[in-house]
Design an enzyme around this catalytic site. Structure first.
Site, PDB file in Angstrom:
ATOM      1  CG  ASN A 155      -0.328  -0.162   2.510  1.00  0.00           C
ATOM      2  OD1 ASN A 155       0.729  -0.777   2.634  1.00  0.00           O
ATOM      3  ND2 ASN A 155      -0.935   0.393   3.543  1.00  0.00           N
ATOM      4  CD  GLU A 181       3.439 -11.284  -3.129  1.00  0.00           C
ATOM      5  OE1 GLU A 181       2.513 -12.012  -2.733  1.00  0.00           O
ATOM      6  OE2 GLU A 181       4.338 -10.831  -2.387  1.00  0.00           O
ATOM      7  CB  THR A 235       1.833 -12.115   7.624  1.00  0.00           C
ATOM      8  OG1 THR A 235       1.053 -12.225   6.432  1.00  0.00           O
ATOM      9  CG2 THR A 235       3.302 -12.068   7.265  1.00  0.00           C
ATOM     10  CD  GLU A 253       1.643  -0.505  10.784  1.00  0.00           C
ATOM     11  OE1 GLU A 253       1.024  -1.484  10.305  1.00  0.00           O
ATOM     12  OE2 GLU A 253       1.461   0.650  10.433  1.00  0.00           O
ATOM     13  CB  CYS A 287      -2.283  -0.117   8.911  1.00  0.00           C
ATOM     14  SG  CYS A 287      -1.012   1.160   8.928  1.00  0.00           S
ATOM     15  CD  GLU A 468       6.719   0.989  10.470  1.00  0.00           C
ATOM     16  OE1 GLU A 468       6.980   0.094   9.655  1.00  0.00           O
ATOM     17  OE2 GLU A 468       5.861   1.871  10.252  1.00  0.00           O
TER      18      GLU A 468
END
Length: 504
Positions: A155, A181, A235, A253, A287, A468
């Site tokens: 994104n 990807e 994930t 995140e 997000c 982050e």
């Protein structure tokens, strides 16, 4: 057909490597036509890359470089990045479908992350904490971790890559980046740029491949020192299990379901503009998308009417057109996911205020076009609905009428996500009172989507672990070393008559 497409291979040890036998086609989501092919990197290649990266780290060319060197390289990379922005903006628009007006604004700030972390490396200081006794000194210093893996999403390809890269490189690590990807092309361009800035070859490796394959091969490698991923909860759970076995720390995140809390003191037009900005930037694919509009009853009816009119007038279309406000979502699967949320919302009693279908529509007049479009959609629903509790990652927004401040706070805190939230009110006391009660890693007052390199970014609960941005991110890419210097306590413990013996 793929043989006629440009192929962008992995960036390894300072050069684009030979293409892998298997290739992945990257599509333009606005047209569903191919843009290029990338490598589908196999496990043996990943193993080799990590071993090479470890050799580079141990050589000290970057890991033991002076902080002023890191500062110079990162700030030079920022300058080169600014010079290449026009081409990168066009590329980001092509591979993500984000309207060019959005990409131009967002990417203009991305170099700031390299400048911030480069400057932080230059000025970061150790410390000398108190240590009992007059003749012992304790110095604390930070050292790089080693080889770190960065898993970045589709994104915000460049923004999120630079957020992670800036901190990791500033701290002296060797980095392996695995870009999504679905939108890897701009990230793959960063290898030559950093090389030109003076980064030693082998310090930055960029690999492509499917997350379930290449991403898995990368994250399960036992020689990694850290994994930093932006993605979904599934994930993270897959990565965390193997990282735990290898004692590898993870920064994650993850998803969000950000509430937009709209109170009665707010002008309705301002409230609607806030909802549009929070909910439909990037076609809802962030997000911290403001995907739950929690509206106080005193302004609800007027807000509902104005919001519906404004959403129906949004210009959906070609993201390269300066007039376009809403572009496509990233893939056919994303369109299907949005449609499924709408269907479930209606089954649960929700009422579609506007939108609800794929293929474009809205004020842009897009009714039949190629590409992965979904209409900007608002659905009146209840707090326990699937739409109000789970992340869509698309332009489908839940609208909820709330009776009081207490109900807004309760609903805002009612999901498993806690990344971002915004509070909109003209009542100063209410703004701080509500912000203090909301469970989220980031709370904006009269704003949304606001970000800065120095401001920590990360959530609570199922929205992630770690941060982050800021000093917290930089230090997470280091290990803290304590050096205790004894210049007066003799080692007399096992003498026959120990004098001034000290233990501990």
């Amino acid at each position: 057909m793929t043989d006629q497409l440009p192929h962008v291979s992995n960036w390894i040890n300072g050069a684009h490597a030979a293409a892998t036998p298997e290739r992945i086609t990257v599509l333009n989501p606005a047209t569903s036509t191919p843009l290029a092919t990338i490598d589908a990197t196999p496990e043996t290649t990943i193993d080799s890359i990590i071993e090479d990266s470890l050799t580079t780290f141990q050589s000290g060319t970057w890991s033991r470089a002076d902080p002023t060197t890191r500062f110079t390289v990162l700030t030079t990379a920022a300058r080169l990045l600014r010079a290449q922005l026009p081409a990168l903006i066009a590329l980001e628009t092509a591979q993500t479908g984000r309207p060019i007006r959005e990409m131009r604004t967002q990417l203009a700030r991305v170099p700031e992350w390299l400048e911030y972390f480069g400057s932080l490396a230059r000025v970061h200081e150790g410390s000398v904490p108190p240590f009992k006794g007059p003749s012992v000194t304790n110095t604390l210093t930070r050292q790089p971790l080693g080889v770190v893996a960065l898993i970045t999403p589709y994104n915000h390809p460049l923004l999120i890559a630079m957020k992670k890269l800036g901190a990791a490189l500033a701290a002296g690590n060797t980095v392996v980046v695995k870009a999504s990807e679905l939108a890897p092309l701009s990230v793959l361009r960063m290898g030559p740029l950093f090389q030109q800035a003076g980064l030693p070859d082998g310090v930055l490796q960029i690999v492509s491949g499917y997350g379930a394959d290449t991403g898995k091969f990368l994250c399960q490698h036992p020689r990694l020192a850290k994994i930093d991923l932006t993605g979904g909860l599934a994930t993270y759970r897959a990565v965390a299990a193997v990282a735990a076995r290898n004692l590898v720390p993870v920064t994650a995140e993850l998803g969000g379901k950000a509430p937009v809390c709209l109170f009665a003191s707010l002008e309705v037009e301002t409230a609607v503009r806030a909802a549009l900005f929070a909910g439909f930037i990037a076609s809802g694919q962030t997000c911290v998308t403001g995907s739950r509009l929690l509206v106080h009853r005193d302004i609800y009816e007027e807000f509902r009417e104005v919001l519906g009119r404004r959403v129906r007038a949004l210009r959906v279309g070609d993201p390269t057109d300066e007039a376009t406000q809403i572009g496509p979502v990233i893939s056919r699967a994303a369109v299907e996911r949005c449609a499924a949320f709408v269907e479930r919302a209606v089954q649960e009693g929700g009422k579609i205020l506007c939108g609800g279908g794929g293929g474009g529509g809205g004020g842009g007049g897009v009714s039949s076009r190629k590409g992965f479009y979904f209409e900007p959609t608002v659905i009146e629903t209840h707090a326990d609905s699937d739409l109000a509790c789970n992340e869509v990652f698309g332009p489908v927004i839940a609208l909820l009428k709330c009776e009081s401040e207490e109900e807004i706070v309760r609903i805002a805190n009612s999901t498993a996500f806690a990344l971002g939230a915004s509070v909109w009110t003209n009542d100063f006391k209410q703004a701080h009172r509500v912000a203090d009660q909301i469970e989220a890693g980031i709370v904006w007052i009269n704003g949304h989507h606001l970000n800065d390199p120095s401001s920590p970014w990360g959530g609570f609960k199922e929205s992630g672990i770690g941060k982050e941005n800021g000093l917290a991110a930089y230090e997470s890419y280091t290990k803290l070393k304590s050096t205790v210097v004894n210049y007066g306590v003799p080692p007399v413990w096992f003498d026959d008559e120990p004098k001034d013996a000290r233990y501990g």
